[in-house]
Design an enzyme around this catalytic site. Structure first.
Site, PDB file in Angstrom:
ATOM      1  N   LYS A  84       0.839  -1.190   0.000  1.00 32.95           N
ATOM      2  CA  LYS A  84       0.000   0.000   0.000  1.00 32.95           C
ATOM      3  C   LYS A  84       0.884   1.253   0.000  1.00 32.95           C
ATOM      4  CE  LYS A  84      -3.953  -2.246   0.399  1.00 32.95           C
ATOM      5  NZ  LYS A  84      -3.449  -3.585   0.058  1.00 32.95           N
ATOM      6  N   ASP A  85       0.312   2.352  -0.492  1.00 30.50           N
ATOM      7  CA  ASP A  85       1.063   3.592  -0.625  1.00 30.50           C
ATOM      8  C   ASP A  85       1.558   4.112   0.721  1.00 30.50           C
ATOM      9  OD1 ASP A  85      -1.048   3.460  -2.887  1.00 30.50           O
ATOM     10  OD2 ASP A  85       0.426   4.890  -3.624  1.00 30.50           O
ATOM     11  N   ARG A  86       2.679   4.806   0.667  1.00 36.34           N
ATOM     12  CA  ARG A  86       3.230   5.418   1.874  1.00 36.34           C
ATOM     13  C   ARG A  86       2.518   6.731   2.191  1.00 36.34           C
ATOM     14  NH1 ARG A  86       7.024   9.362   2.997  1.00 36.34           N
ATOM     15  NH2 ARG A  86       8.141   9.107   4.983  1.00 36.34           N
TER      16      ARG A  86
END
EC number: 5.4.99.27
Length: 350
Positions: A84-86
């Site tokens: 998942k995106d940071r």
């Protein structure tokens, strides 16, 4: 080294015509929220402790390392379904194998970056790619034209978008692709971690996929067919080769019962495209023959990915000039490809 433009979605053809409004995005992590869609049952026992984690401004690997350190085990004992995106607020499952141990007090991990919101026990670990979809909540600030965004959003809701891999797959300015190429082409490739190897190989395959899809859209459009196409059935990964397109198959394509596909390069014993489709793909892959040979040598299995991406349960709401988008995408699809169709984020961080 590849130029940054070669991995930029802005330079690839879009499905929907019309000027995109400008907007501001990702001013805070809360502007980009991702909720993993995964139905799990609490077995009440088992050596795998599953954690439903909310993370803010932290990537998945960081959380996996933190979980492993807390439990005093190797990071190999920690599993998750997808990255998942940071720069976001995300919710996702992790599992950790701890045979013979009671449930740990995972709440001691909670801080501003990471919070454990649910704990269950299961007899099996969480496998990569196990989640079926992701639900996105995206906030766009100071949209320059509400009418333009509404019109493009309606098109996306009804017709979908082109299923490109998002720019985050390639790293900053395409660094992942350039580094992967140097690693593969080295006379003695250095030893790298399993996660970095996966990152590199994914970047190369994603780059090739985007190149082929973009050129196909330029030449034939989203519904242009070729003899020997490989198509995928709606709602499954099942594929078959179209020896010759007839009216019935074209109607199934128009009704989204089947989807055109493009290759995820690798090794295969059974080519899935023939005739015109094979000739078209091979003409674009030929300049990258050294990449293809390396992928086959590493026994990376070839696969197919749909060219069209459907957006599920799309919603839009407004507060002044700010828009909130809500939609669901299947696992492996990128929200940035949806945004690229409807809004100009020039100069904004992605």
């Amino acid at each position: 080294m590849l130029a940054p433009s070669q991995v930029s979605l802005a330079d690839l053809p879009r499905l929907h015509k019309g000027d995109r409004p400008q907007a501001e995005f990702k001013q805070t992590p809360e502007d980009f929220q991702v909720i993993e869609q995964l139905d799990v049952i609490d077995d009440g026992e088992g050596e795998h402790q599953w954690l439903w984690v909310r993370k803010t401004g932290a990537n998945t690997n960081f959380c996996a390392e933190k979980i492993a350190r807390f439990a005093g085990v190797s990071e190999r004992n920690v599993s998750y379904s997808g990255l998942k995106d940071r720069q976001a607020v995300t919710w996702q499952w992790f599992s950790i194998q701890l045979p013979g141990k009671e449930t740990l007090n995972w709440n001691e991990l909670n801080d501003e970056e990471m919070s454990v919101e649910r704990i269950i026990r299961r007899t099996k670990k969480l496998k990569t790619g196990f989640h079926r979809a992701n639900r996105f909540v995206i906030r766009l600030a100071n949209v320059s034209s509400r009418e333009a965004l509404e019109n493009l959003w309606q098109g996306v809701s009804e017709q979908g978008v082109i299923n490109y891999f998002g720019e985050q797959r390639f790293g900053r300015s395409g660094d992942n692709v350039a580094q992967a190429e140097r690693w593969l082409m080295a006379s003695r490739p250095p030893r790298i971690s399993r996660s970095k190897r996966s990152l590199y190989l994914s970047a190369l395959r994603s780059y090739l996929f985007n190149e082929i899809v973009a050129e196909r859209i330029r030449q034939f459009g989203i519904e242009g067919t070729l003899t020997g196409d490989c198509v995928m059935l709606e709602g499954s990964q099942s594929v078959f080769t179209v020896e010759q397109w007839d009216d019935e198959l074209k109607q199934r394509l128009a009704n989204n019962n089947i989807y055109l596909t493009a290759p995820l390069a690798g090794s295969t014993n059974k080519p899935l495209v023939k005739g015109e489709a094979d000739a078209f793909e091979q003409s674009l892959l030929q300049p990258f023959d050294s990449w293809l040979q390396a992928l086959r040598k590493l026994r990376v299995e070839a696969a197919r990915r749909t060219i069209l991406l459907r957006v599920e349960n799309p919603e839009i709401s407004w507060q002044g000039k700010d828009a909130e988008l809500r939609f669901t995408l299947p696992s492996g699809a990128y929200a940035t490809t949806v945004l690229n169709e409807i809004v100009d984020l020039s100069g904004e961080s992605r």
